[in-house]
Design a protein around this motif. Structure first.
Motif, PDB file in Angstrom:
ATOM      1  N   ASN A   1      40.863  41.268  42.077  1.00 56.42           N
ATOM      2  CA  ASN A   1      40.279  41.022  40.767  1.00 56.42           C
ATOM      3  C   ASN A   1      40.694  42.031  39.696  1.00 56.42           C
TER       4      ASN A   1
ATOM      5  N   VAL B   1      36.937  40.892  35.717  1.00 53.15           N
ATOM      6  CA  VAL B   1      35.777  41.129  36.572  1.00 53.15           C
ATOM      7  C   VAL B   1      35.403  42.593  36.688  1.00 53.15           C
TER       8      VAL B   1
ATOM      9  N   TYR C   1      31.665  39.287  44.576  1.00 52.08           N
ATOM     10  CA  TYR C   1      33.109  39.064  44.570  1.00 52.08           C
ATOM     11  C   TYR C   1      33.464  38.055  45.656  1.00 52.08           C
TER      12      TYR C   1
ATOM     13  N   ASN D   1      34.424  36.844  30.659  1.00 51.95           N
ATOM     14  CA  ASN D   1      34.390  36.299  32.025  1.00 51.95           C
ATOM     15  C   ASN D   1      33.440  35.089  32.037  1.00 51.95           C
TER      16      ASN D   1
ATOM     17  N   SER E   1      31.804  33.693  35.500  1.00 53.12           N
ATOM     18  CA  SER E   1      30.657  34.459  35.997  1.00 53.12           C
ATOM     19  C   SER E   1      29.441  34.291  35.088  1.00 53.12           C
TER      20      SER E   1
END
Length: 166
Positions: free
Chosen positions: A25, A31, A89, A127, A130
């Motif tokens: 990532n 992230v 993750y 992001n 997420s």
């Protein structure tokens, strides 16, 4: 069709897989704020800081570790003992199979036992996957830190997402 995965407390033998997933990532700059891959040796103190009160779990399919989710203390003061930061993750080859949702569902089942009633997630504003996952699960933006990180020569903002589980 969603694949099946099981959750287990992470052990030291899982650390190389945890680090490998984390390192996947870094290059995408979406992230994590790390800019270069980390090593297992560097991450060992981080790993050892997890405890029964603030655990680290791995997600495993039939073959290997495919992700991890951990809870860490927020701010380290006694009055915040019932608040935790969540990190999540998933192996990049395993995204879009429902493992992020499964991880949040699993963690929610653990919160009463851990006596945690508030979760915080630190998510970069760009992001969107997420942010969408956490919003779908009742998290709201509790803070916005504009342009606090430089990723790939661009200023990036960080959102603090939170949810109470009372």
């Amino acid at each position: 069709m969603e694949q099946m995965a099981t959750f287990a407390r992470a052990t030291l033998t899982d650390l190389p897989a945890i680090v490998a997933i984390y390192n996947q990532n870094i290059a995408g700059h979406m992230v994590t704020a790390d800019l270069a891959p980390v090593t297992v040796v560097e991450r060992r103190p981080w790993f050892e800081a997890y405890s029964d009160a603030y655990p680290l779990w791995v997600l495993k399919d039939e073959i290997a570790v495919i992700g991890w989710v951990g809870l860490e203390p927020f701010y380290g003061r006694a009055a915040y003992a019932h608040t935790a930061e969540i990190s999540l993750y998933i192996d990049q080859d395993q995204t879009h199979h429902g493992f992020g949702q499964a991880s949040l569902d699993f963690v929610q089942t653990q919160l009463p036992r851990l006596r945690i009633n508030t979760l915080l997630a630190y998510v970069f504003s760009h992001n969107l996957p997420s942010a969408k996952l956490f919003a779908k699960n009742g998290f709201e933006t509790w803070g916005h830190l504009p342009d606090v990180a430089v990723l790939d020569k661009q200023l990036r903002s960080l959102d603090i997402l939170g949810r109470h589980y009372l």
